[in-house]
Motif scaffolding. Structure first.
Motif, PDB file in Angstrom:
ATOM      1  N   LEU A  37     112.451  90.560  50.720  1.00 19.00           N
ATOM      2  CA  LEU A  37     112.850  89.167  50.914  1.00 19.00           C
ATOM      3  C   LEU A  37     113.505  88.742  49.621  1.00 19.00           C
ATOM      4  O   LEU A  37     112.906  88.860  48.540  1.00 19.00           O
ATOM      5  CB  LEU A  37     111.634  88.294  51.228  1.00 19.00           C
ATOM      6  N   LEU A  38     114.754  88.248  49.699  1.00 24.78           N
ATOM      7  CA  LEU A  38     115.572  88.010  48.517  1.00 24.78           C
ATOM      8  C   LEU A  38     115.998  86.552  48.375  1.00 24.78           C
ATOM      9  O   LEU A  38     116.284  85.872  49.366  1.00 24.78           O
ATOM     10  CB  LEU A  38     116.841  88.861  48.566  1.00 24.78           C
ATOM     11  N   TRP A  39     116.057  86.117  47.128  1.00 22.45           N
ATOM     12  CA  TRP A  39     116.710  84.868  46.732  1.00 22.45           C
ATOM     13  C   TRP A  39     117.858  85.270  45.818  1.00 22.45           C
ATOM     14  O   TRP A  39     117.639  85.908  44.788  1.00 22.45           O
ATOM     15  CB  TRP A  39     115.718  83.979  46.001  1.00 22.45           C
ATOM     16  N   ALA A  40     119.092  84.959  46.215  1.00 23.57           N
ATOM     17  CA  ALA A  40     120.264  85.371  45.451  1.00 23.57           C
ATOM     18  C   ALA A  40     121.123  84.147  45.157  1.00 23.57           C
ATOM     19  O   ALA A  40     121.872  83.678  46.016  1.00 23.57           O
ATOM     20  CB  ALA A  40     121.072  86.401  46.232  1.00 23.57           C
ATOM     21  N   ASP A  41     120.956  83.602  43.939  1.00 25.64           N
ATOM     22  CA  ASP A  41     121.659  82.367  43.563  1.00 25.64           C
ATOM     23  C   ASP A  41     121.454  81.272  44.607  1.00 25.64           C
ATOM     24  O   ASP A  41     122.383  80.530  44.948  1.00 25.64           O
ATOM     25  CB  ASP A  41     123.156  82.626  43.359  1.00 25.64           C
ATOM     26  N   GLY A  42     120.246  81.198  45.154  1.00 26.03           N
ATOM     27  CA  GLY A  42     119.919  80.154  46.117  1.00 26.03           C
ATOM     28  C   GLY A  42     120.040  80.569  47.564  1.00 26.03           C
ATOM     29  O   GLY A  42     119.538  79.864  48.448  1.00 26.03           O
ATOM     30  N   ARG A  43     120.662  81.685  47.833  1.00 23.83           N
ATOM     31  CA  ARG A  43     120.806  82.179  49.203  1.00 23.83           C
ATOM     32  C   ARG A  43     119.603  83.046  49.555  1.00 23.83           C
ATOM     33  O   ARG A  43     119.203  83.903  48.765  1.00 23.83           O
ATOM     34  CB  ARG A  43     122.090  82.995  49.320  1.00 23.83           C
TER      35      ARG A  43
END
Length: 245
Positions: A37-43
């Motif tokens: 589960l990822l958070w990538a610059d808010g995405r």
């Protein structure tokens, strides 16, 4: 810079990675049997189980946070069989809906940092979903230890077809593929620890160095020497840290 620590969720790891905004080399992510589960610059995204090396593409991302689940642990929490996410990176909204994902994003923004927020989300969802399939957990343990697929099937009392079907839901692919992926990861851990290729191959369960080299090309798309050079030239991180864009 890459950093990780054990999660409060059993078997999971939380990690962060900060990228140089000026850019740099892109390193492929090798299969490891895990999902993130990822958070990538808010995405918010989900990285499914890979059957081959994944190279990040798209718009540059400078800051990541993630929680990496042990093989078989994520599908129940996510509410989707692993095979539906095989070799894919999908927006969390596609799985949980836009409204729920926006609420999660807001909670993460209010947390001390993104990885803390992600971990809290995972802990809540895992509590609601209940424990992963214990039989599949035993399969993973036996294959990680170098056991055979037939031995794992006998140990959990499943026939070949039943094991394959349940493996697709839990891992995204069949037990033979999972065994290959875990064997490669064992070998690469030894290689990065300085063990010669031939010794690492035998210790991990390959027939010889040539066998390991073929597995590296098939699953990783690169040679052992190229992987070792890439790993040594980058801030240390496990192959399972699924940066994406």
């Amino acid at each position: 810079m890459y950093e990780e620590r054990p999660s409060r969720l059993d078997g999971a790891v939380v990690w962060t990675r900060t990228m140089d905004p000026r850019g740099g080399p892109v390193h492929p992510v090798l299969p490891d049997g895990c999902m993130d589960l990822l958070w990538a610059d808010g995405r918010l995204l989900v990285a499914g189980p890979d059957t081959h090396a994944y190279s990040p593409t798209g718009s540059p991302v400078t800051r990541y946070a993630g929680i990496r689940f042990a093989p078989g642990a994520a599908p129940g929490m996510l509410g989707v069989p692993a095979h539906e996410l095989r070799d894919r990176r999908v927006d969390l909204a596609d799985l949980w809906g836009g409204a729920e994902t926006r609420r999660i994003a807001e909670r993460i923004a209010e947390a001390a940092d993104p990885v803390t927020g992600l971990e809290a989300v995972a802990l809540r969802r895992a509590a609601d979903a209940g424990a992963p399939d214990p039989l599949m957990g035993e399969v993973v343990r036996r294959l990680e230890a170098g056991g055979t697929v037939a031995g794992a099937a006998d140990a959990v009392g499943l026939g070949a077809r039943q094991l394959h079907r349940r493996s697709l839901d839990a891992f995204g692919y069949g037990p033979k593929t999972l065994a290959r992926v875990l064997r490669l990861q064992r070998a690469l851990a030894l290689v990065l620890a300085g063990v010669p290729y031939a010794e690492a191959a035998l210790a991990a369960g390959c027939a010889d160095q040539a066998h390991l080299a073929r597995e590296m090309r098939d699953l990783g798309g690169i040679t052992l020497s190229a992987y070792e050079a890439s790993a040594n030239n980058e801030t240390p991180q496990p192959s399972g840290s699924r940066t994406t864009a």
